[in-house]
Design a protein around this motif. Structure first.
Motif, PDB file in Angstrom:
ATOM      1  N   THR A 150     -27.045 -22.992   4.345  1.00 47.76           N
ATOM      2  CA  THR A 150     -25.981 -22.620   3.507  1.00 47.76           C
ATOM      3  C   THR A 150     -24.735 -22.099   4.287  1.00 47.76           C
ATOM      4  O   THR A 150     -23.696 -22.552   3.690  1.00 47.76           O
ATOM      5  CB  THR A 150     -26.521 -21.482   2.660  1.00 47.76           C
ATOM      6  OG1 THR A 150     -27.760 -21.912   2.002  1.00 47.76           O
ATOM      7  CG2 THR A 150     -25.694 -20.806   1.648  1.00 47.76           C
ATOM      8  N   LEU A 151     -24.895 -21.326   5.242  1.00 49.57           N
ATOM      9  CA  LEU A 151     -23.836 -20.683   5.594  1.00 49.57           C
ATOM     10  C   LEU A 151     -23.840 -20.921   7.346  1.00 49.57           C
ATOM     11  O   LEU A 151     -24.792 -20.604   7.918  1.00 49.57           O
ATOM     12  CB  LEU A 151     -23.839 -19.238   5.442  1.00 49.57           C
ATOM     13  CG  LEU A 151     -22.336 -18.430   6.238  1.00 49.57           C
ATOM     14  CD1 LEU A 151     -20.889 -18.880   5.690  1.00 49.57           C
ATOM     15  CD2 LEU A 151     -22.389 -16.861   5.710  1.00 49.57           C
ATOM     16  N   PHE A 152     -22.910 -21.419   7.902  1.00 44.53           N
ATOM     17  CA  PHE A 152     -22.683 -21.455   9.377  1.00 44.53           C
ATOM     18  C   PHE A 152     -21.697 -20.531  10.017  1.00 44.53           C
ATOM     19  O   PHE A 152     -20.810 -20.192   9.321  1.00 44.53           O
ATOM     20  CB  PHE A 152     -22.552 -22.908   9.788  1.00 44.53           C
ATOM     21  CG  PHE A 152     -23.747 -23.844   9.475  1.00 44.53           C
ATOM     22  CD1 PHE A 152     -24.976 -23.801   9.680  1.00 44.53           C
ATOM     23  CD2 PHE A 152     -23.254 -25.040   8.559  1.00 44.53           C
ATOM     24  CE1 PHE A 152     -25.806 -24.717   9.388  1.00 44.53           C
ATOM     25  CE2 PHE A 152     -24.204 -26.001   8.154  1.00 44.53           C
ATOM     26  CZ  PHE A 152     -25.526 -25.855   8.590  1.00 44.53           C
ATOM     27  N   ALA A 153     -21.680 -20.647  11.241  1.00 46.11           N
ATOM     28  CA  ALA A 153     -20.429 -20.029  11.908  1.00 46.11           C
ATOM     29  C   ALA A 153     -19.142 -20.689  11.807  1.00 46.11           C
ATOM     30  O   ALA A 153     -19.299 -21.815  12.483  1.00 46.11           O
ATOM     31  CB  ALA A 153     -20.821 -19.595  13.270  1.00 46.11           C
ATOM     32  N   GLY A 154     -18.416 -20.390  10.912  1.00 46.75           N
ATOM     33  CA  GLY A 154     -17.058 -21.030  10.868  1.00 46.75           C
ATOM     34  C   GLY A 154     -17.199 -22.212   9.924  1.00 46.75           C
ATOM     35  O   GLY A 154     -16.350 -23.143   9.601  1.00 46.75           O
ATOM     36  N   SER A 155     -18.310 -22.514   9.021  1.00 49.99           N
ATOM     37  CA  SER A 155     -18.506 -23.687   8.372  1.00 49.99           C
ATOM     38  C   SER A 155     -19.556 -23.153   7.222  1.00 49.99           C
ATOM     39  O   SER A 155     -20.096 -22.104   7.130  1.00 49.99           O
ATOM     40  CB  SER A 155     -19.021 -24.809   9.150  1.00 49.99           C
ATOM     41  OG  SER A 155     -18.965 -25.880   8.366  1.00 49.99           O
ATOM     42  N   VAL A 156     -19.587 -24.286   6.436  1.00 48.01           N
ATOM     43  CA  VAL A 156     -21.006 -24.192   5.305  1.00 48.01           C
ATOM     44  C   VAL A 156     -21.645 -25.545   5.393  1.00 48.01           C
ATOM     45  O   VAL A 156     -21.064 -26.267   6.020  1.00 48.01           O
ATOM     46  CB  VAL A 156     -20.019 -23.932   3.897  1.00 48.01           C
ATOM     47  CG1 VAL A 156     -19.395 -22.646   3.910  1.00 48.01           C
ATOM     48  CG2 VAL A 156     -19.325 -25.108   3.435  1.00 48.01           C
ATOM     49  N   GLY A 157     -22.647 -25.671   4.735  1.00 46.52           N
ATOM     50  CA  GLY A 157     -23.583 -26.582   4.616  1.00 46.52           C
ATOM     51  C   GLY A 157     -23.006 -27.936   3.703  1.00 46.52           C
ATOM     52  O   GLY A 157     -22.208 -27.514   2.825  1.00 46.52           O
ATOM     53  N   ARG A 158     -23.234 -28.973   4.360  1.00 48.77           N
ATOM     54  CA  ARG A 158     -22.992 -30.294   3.601  1.00 48.77           C
ATOM     55  C   ARG A 158     -23.612 -30.136   2.263  1.00 48.77           C
ATOM     56  O   ARG A 158     -24.561 -29.929   2.201  1.00 48.77           O
ATOM     57  CB  ARG A 158     -23.136 -31.455   4.408  1.00 48.77           C
ATOM     58  CG  ARG A 158     -24.446 -31.723   4.765  1.00 48.77           C
ATOM     59  CD  ARG A 158     -24.888 -32.892   5.533  1.00 48.77           C
ATOM     60  NE  ARG A 158     -24.218 -34.160   4.995  1.00 48.77           N
ATOM     61  CZ  ARG A 158     -24.191 -35.420   5.748  1.00 48.77           C
ATOM     62  NH1 ARG A 158     -25.010 -35.320   6.926  1.00 48.77           N
ATOM     63  NH2 ARG A 158     -23.940 -36.406   5.136  1.00 48.77           N
ATOM     64  N   SER A 202     -12.766 -15.265   8.464  1.00 51.36           N
ATOM     65  CA  SER A 202     -12.122 -16.485   9.114  1.00 51.36           C
ATOM     66  C   SER A 202     -12.752 -17.783   8.686  1.00 51.36           C
ATOM     67  O   SER A 202     -12.315 -18.768   9.147  1.00 51.36           O
ATOM     68  CB  SER A 202     -12.388 -16.312  10.716  1.00 51.36           C
ATOM     69  OG  SER A 202     -13.600 -15.961  11.058  1.00 51.36           O
ATOM     70  N   ASN A 203     -13.650 -17.902   8.061  1.00 55.48           N
ATOM     71  CA  ASN A 203     -14.390 -19.173   7.640  1.00 55.48           C
ATOM     72  C   ASN A 203     -13.448 -19.835   6.690  1.00 55.48           C
ATOM     73  O   ASN A 203     -12.921 -19.266   5.600  1.00 55.48           O
ATOM     74  CB  ASN A 203     -15.749 -18.782   7.019  1.00 55.48           C
ATOM     75  CG  ASN A 203     -16.546 -20.178   6.709  1.00 55.48           C
ATOM     76  OD1 ASN A 203     -16.034 -21.208   6.148  1.00 55.48           O
ATOM     77  ND2 ASN A 203     -17.606 -20.152   7.282  1.00 55.48           N
ATOM     78  N   PRO A 204     -12.986 -21.005   7.185  1.00 53.49           N
ATOM     79  CA  PRO A 204     -12.007 -21.642   6.369  1.00 53.49           C
ATOM     80  C   PRO A 204     -12.409 -22.178   4.999  1.00 53.49           C
ATOM     81  O   PRO A 204     -11.599 -22.402   4.247  1.00 53.49           O
ATOM     82  CB  PRO A 204     -11.550 -23.046   7.203  1.00 53.49           C
ATOM     83  CG  PRO A 204     -12.864 -23.183   8.123  1.00 53.49           C
ATOM     84  CD  PRO A 204     -13.417 -21.745   8.274  1.00 53.49           C
ATOM     85  N   PHE A 205     -13.784 -22.250   4.673  1.00 50.24           N
ATOM     86  CA  PHE A 205     -14.158 -22.578   3.383  1.00 50.24           C
ATOM     87  C   PHE A 205     -14.218 -21.390   2.535  1.00 50.24           C
ATOM     88  O   PHE A 205     -14.449 -21.546   1.279  1.00 50.24           O
ATOM     89  CB  PHE A 205     -15.527 -23.233   3.549  1.00 50.24           C
ATOM     90  CG  PHE A 205     -15.565 -24.589   4.270  1.00 50.24           C
ATOM     91  CD1 PHE A 205     -15.445 -25.719   3.699  1.00 50.24           C
ATOM     92  CD2 PHE A 205     -15.855 -24.624   5.718  1.00 50.24           C
ATOM     93  CE1 PHE A 205     -15.516 -26.950   4.032  1.00 50.24           C
ATOM     94  CE2 PHE A 205     -15.816 -25.881   6.412  1.00 50.24           C
ATOM     95  CZ  PHE A 205     -15.825 -26.901   5.486  1.00 50.24           C
TER      96      PHE A 205
END
Length: 207
Positions: A150-158, A202-205
């Protein structure tokens, strides 16, 4: 609390073992591959696995469950809305040219708000759909959040796979994960650890 985390399989899913230091009872999160490595870690720390909990039912997060369940007697848990994925591991495996692992029996359907004890520790279930319909995150008060894909370091799940929804994913993160304090540790299903505060800022999403 005892914590072991290591990537398994070709997709490097983070398999996580959390255990009560006093009782040596453990939960294995996302036993996706390399059952021998998982069982070896339990043996080295003299742990008794009581639950095998899954953030979702993609192949890389559930592929070793049947073998680990057979060897440990631990109860496997999954959100019911991901059962179509669990029951079709052969299709998932064929998409990547991988061998099909046995379909594990699911002993418990996890629901939002469920709480389970392992020794003197506890784990709480947070339904965070979007990556898959039945994606969940886990809150372990003594540790932090396990957010799966669901949530990654600096990103989110596809969200371009079966059952994915980007608006639903973002809503899950904003309403159910970002409600935790900034200092809350986050261990995603892949990649490095982070914190809620770092992703909020800071997560761009999400910004």
């Amino acid at each position: 609390m005892i914590c072991e985390s290591f990537p398994v399989g070709p997709f490097q899913c983070n398999c996580v073992i959390l255990a009560c230091e006093e009782t040596r009872t453990a939960v294995v999160f996302d036993p996706g591959d390399e059952a021998d490595e998982i069982l070896g870690s339990l043996a080295r720390h003299q742990l008794k696995a009581v639950f095998l909990f899954h953030t979702h039912a993609h192949l890389d997060h559930i592929g070793a469950t049947d073998l680990v369940r057979t060897k440990t007697g631990a109860a496997a848990g999954l959100h019911e809305e991901d059962m179509p994925l669990c029951e079709n591991l052969h299709i998932q495996a064929s998409l990547f040219g991988l061998p099909t692992p046995p379909t594990p029996p699911i002993d418990r359907f996890l629901k939002h708000g469920d709480s389970f004890s392992f020794g003197k520790e506890k784990v709480e279930v947070i339904h965070t759909p979007g990556h898959t319909p039945g994606s969940v995150s886990f809150h372990v008060p003594a540790f932090g959040l396990l957010t799966g894909d669901t949530l990654f370091a600096g990103s989110v799940g596809r969200t371009d796979l079966w059952g994915g929804s980007h608006p639903t994913l973002i809503n899950s993160i904003q309403k159910r994960l970002l409600s935790f304090p900034d200092e809350t540790a986050v261990l995603p299903g892949h990649g490095p650890r982070t914190t809620i505060g770092r992703e909020r800022r800071s997560n761009p999403f999400l910004v």
